[in-house]
Design a protein around this motif. Structure first.
Motif, PDB file in Angstrom:
ATOM      1  N   ARG A   1      91.223  85.244  54.888  1.00 30.09           N
ATOM      2  CA  ARG A   1      91.133  86.033  56.116  1.00 30.09           C
ATOM      3  C   ARG A   1      91.709  87.421  55.871  1.00 30.09           C
ATOM      4  O   ARG A   1      92.644  87.594  55.101  1.00 30.09           O
ATOM      5  CB  ARG A   1      91.926  85.357  57.248  1.00 30.09           C
ATOM      6  CG  ARG A   1      91.295  84.109  57.794  1.00 30.09           C
ATOM      7  CD  ARG A   1      92.037  83.608  59.026  1.00 30.09           C
ATOM      8  NE  ARG A   1      93.243  82.860  58.689  1.00 30.09           N
ATOM      9  CZ  ARG A   1      94.479  83.222  59.025  1.00 30.09           C
ATOM     10  NH1 ARG A   1      94.679  84.355  59.678  1.00 30.09           N
ATOM     11  NH2 ARG A   1      95.508  82.476  58.711  1.00 30.09           N
TER      12      ARG A   1
ATOM     13  N   GLU B   1      91.861  90.042  61.264  1.00 26.55           N
ATOM     14  CA  GLU B   1      90.977  88.997  61.776  1.00 26.55           C
ATOM     15  C   GLU B   1      91.772  87.937  62.533  1.00 26.55           C
ATOM     16  O   GLU B   1      92.976  87.784  62.318  1.00 26.55           O
ATOM     17  CB  GLU B   1      90.191  88.372  60.620  1.00 26.55           C
ATOM     18  CG  GLU B   1      89.152  89.319  60.037  1.00 26.55           C
ATOM     19  CD  GLU B   1      88.373  88.724  58.872  1.00 26.55           C
ATOM     20  OE1 GLU B   1      87.216  89.129  58.690  1.00 26.55           O
ATOM     21  OE2 GLU B   1      88.919  87.866  58.157  1.00 26.55           O
TER      22      GLU B   1
ATOM     23  N   LEU C   1      88.985  81.945  62.012  1.00 30.08           N
ATOM     24  CA  LEU C   1      87.758  82.734  61.949  1.00 30.08           C
ATOM     25  C   LEU C   1      86.645  82.113  62.792  1.00 30.08           C
ATOM     26  O   LEU C   1      86.618  80.890  62.994  1.00 30.08           O
ATOM     27  CB  LEU C   1      87.277  82.839  60.500  1.00 30.08           C
ATOM     28  CG  LEU C   1      88.090  83.719  59.557  1.00 30.08           C
ATOM     29  CD1 LEU C   1      87.552  83.584  58.136  1.00 30.08           C
ATOM     30  CD2 LEU C   1      88.053  85.174  59.997  1.00 30.08           C
TER      31      LEU C   1
END
Length: 478
Positions: free
Chosen positions: A285, A289, A293
């Motif tokens: 990641r 973010e 996810l």
């Protein structure tokens, strides 16, 4: 509902006509409302699988044999179909598709998969897309094959299997749709593709809720995936492509190395950075973010984590397979993620992209993620002592199980899989993360860092106090 005696005006049902459309014509001819005639609202699913008493009664008042009425229902026409599927199953009752030329409403039109009028082959319209552009010719060719497959679902398992594969392909390609990928199919214009991409971006990727796809969008997804649905191997190959293309992150070109031999270059970088397999999380990641996810990015990023783990191990003298990397991560992973990871090892762009991930992991500070996974996977509820010093405003409502799940993700920088709450709702964890103030996050992070430090110190002390163990470790290392 009207009496069981036959109605004054008899209306015959047409070949392929939808039962609800037919009953509406009956009602109109006899100056009745649809609910009075049938006992159901016009938008009710009387067209799907009505029970025997209702059909028997409708037969008695219309004069049409019950068998013909049953054949005008979705279940009667397509008994082998999985109607609950989002893209190949039933169309949303509140958003029917109709022929722009005014042809009769057909049973087939009740399926999302049917995008052209079966009478005139015009593209269906609906309230969300009343004026689509002319349909590409390739859609018509594919649609004929689709209709033949639909007809075969009654007796053919292979036809049903193909539609199952098609469902998966259509669902996934939607989130990997670009203006130039998958390649434009025969007759597809850039205008047609751009229109589809914009619709997906606005209504699916950034939309607040999912709505039924208009026939023009379904036609695009159907045509792009139909050939790949022919067998399992071909479908899997496209799904693997989709997993890579569904990840929208594209590194800054200035960050991407320009190597003659990307694999050797990456191995050198991993050695120089001191990045070992134990430092790689179970998913990659970026700092900005979300803590979990979006689903369409997870397969590729998990595959990247596998590939980087294997390469990091190789860079430090202990070659590892992708299966070995998955085992080291000790978390459930799909065979698809492992297949994609194998492909990444032989792809120039993918290897350069992994170098960017490696640099970012190093910049963030290398942490023994394998140790974090081993230490924290058994903590299903954070101990009350961990929350003792949190300000009352932050700690009064803190869910200790949610906090344990958050600590797992923060410490391992990985996925919920393998953690203390692998089946907890991802949305609930993201919501929990969003609700935490910076001070509380810092407190929880300090707690798990102290926990890992204490565990590491304990292991070191035990090894120092055990000469036999030291001898064994030295022998293994040699």
């Amino acid at each position: 509902m009207s009496d069981a005696s036959q109605l004054p005006v008899a209306v015959d049902i047409q070949p392929g006509e939808d039962i609800a459309a037919y009953l509406q014509r009956v009602a109109d001819a006899n100056y009745l409302d649809f609910p009075v005639l049938t006992g159901h609202r016009r938008t009710a699913r009387v067209w799907e699988d009505p029970d025997h008493p209702l059909l028997a009664r409708l037969s008695s008042i219309t004069g049409v044999a019950e068998e013909r009425l049953r054949a005008a229902t979705l279940r009667g026409t397509y008994p082998g179909m999985a109607l609950g599927r989002a893209r190949t199953g039933r169309r949303y009752a509140g958003q029917p598709a109709t022929c722009p030329r005014g042809c009769i409403d057909t049973v087939a039109a009740r399926l999302n998969l049917v995008v052209l009028c079966t009478n005139c082959e015009e593209l269906f319209i609906d309230r969300l897309d009343p004026t689509p552009p002319p349909v590409p010719t390739r859609v018509r060719h594919v649609h004929r094959e689709v209709m033949a497959t639909l007809a075969a679902t009654t007796s053919s398992q292979s036809a049903r299997d193909r539609l199952r594969r098609l469902e998966s392909l259509m669902a996934e390609v939607e989130l990997a749709l670009w203006r130039n990928w998958p390649p434009l199919f025969d007759g597809e214009t850039q205008q047609w593709r751009t229109r589809a991409v914009r619709w997906v971006d606005c209504n699916v990727i950034t939309g607040r809720y999912t709505i039924a796809r208009p026939p023009s969008i379904t036609a695009t997804l159907l045509t792009l995936t139909w050939d790949a649905s022919v067998d399992r191997a071909t479908a899997e190959a496209m799904l693997d492509d989709i997993a890579i293309m569904a990840d929208p992150w594209d590194p800054d070109p200035q960050e991407m190395p320009d190597w003659c031999n990307p694999r050797d270059g990456l191995l050198d970088v991993l050695e120089n950075l001191g990045l070992e397999a134990r430092h790689v999380p179970t998913i990659l990641r970026l700092p900005d973010e979300p803590i979990i996810l979006p689903e369409h990015q997870r397969t590729h990023r998990t595959a990247e984590a596998f590939a980087l783990t294997a390469l990091a191990s190789e860079a430090h003298g202990t070659p590892m397979t992708i299966a070995g990397a998955a085992s080291l991560h000790a978390a459930d992973s799909s065979s698809r993620a492992q297949r994609v990871a194998v492909r990444l090892l032989d792809d120039r762009y993918a290897l350069c992209r992994l170098a960017v991930h490696a640099e970012r992991l190093h910049s963030a500070g290398l942490l023994d993620r394998a140790q974090a996974r081993a230490e924290l996977r058994g903590i299903q509820r954070l101990p009350s002592s961990a929350l003792r010093d949190i300000p009352r405003a932050g700690g009064a409502h803190l869910d200790r199980e949610a906090a344990a799940a958050w600590v797992w993700l923060d410490a391992t920088a990985g996925r919920p899989a393998g953690g203390p709450h692998p089946n907890r709702s991802n949305a609930s964890i993201v919501t929990f993360d969003s609700a935490l103030d910076p001070e509380t996050k810092l407190h929880l992070r300090t707690w798990w860092r102290n926990r890992l430090t204490s565990s590491s110190d304990l292991v070191t002390a035990e090894e120092s106090a055990s000469p036999a163990r030291n001898t064994e470790v030295t022998r293994d290392a040699g």
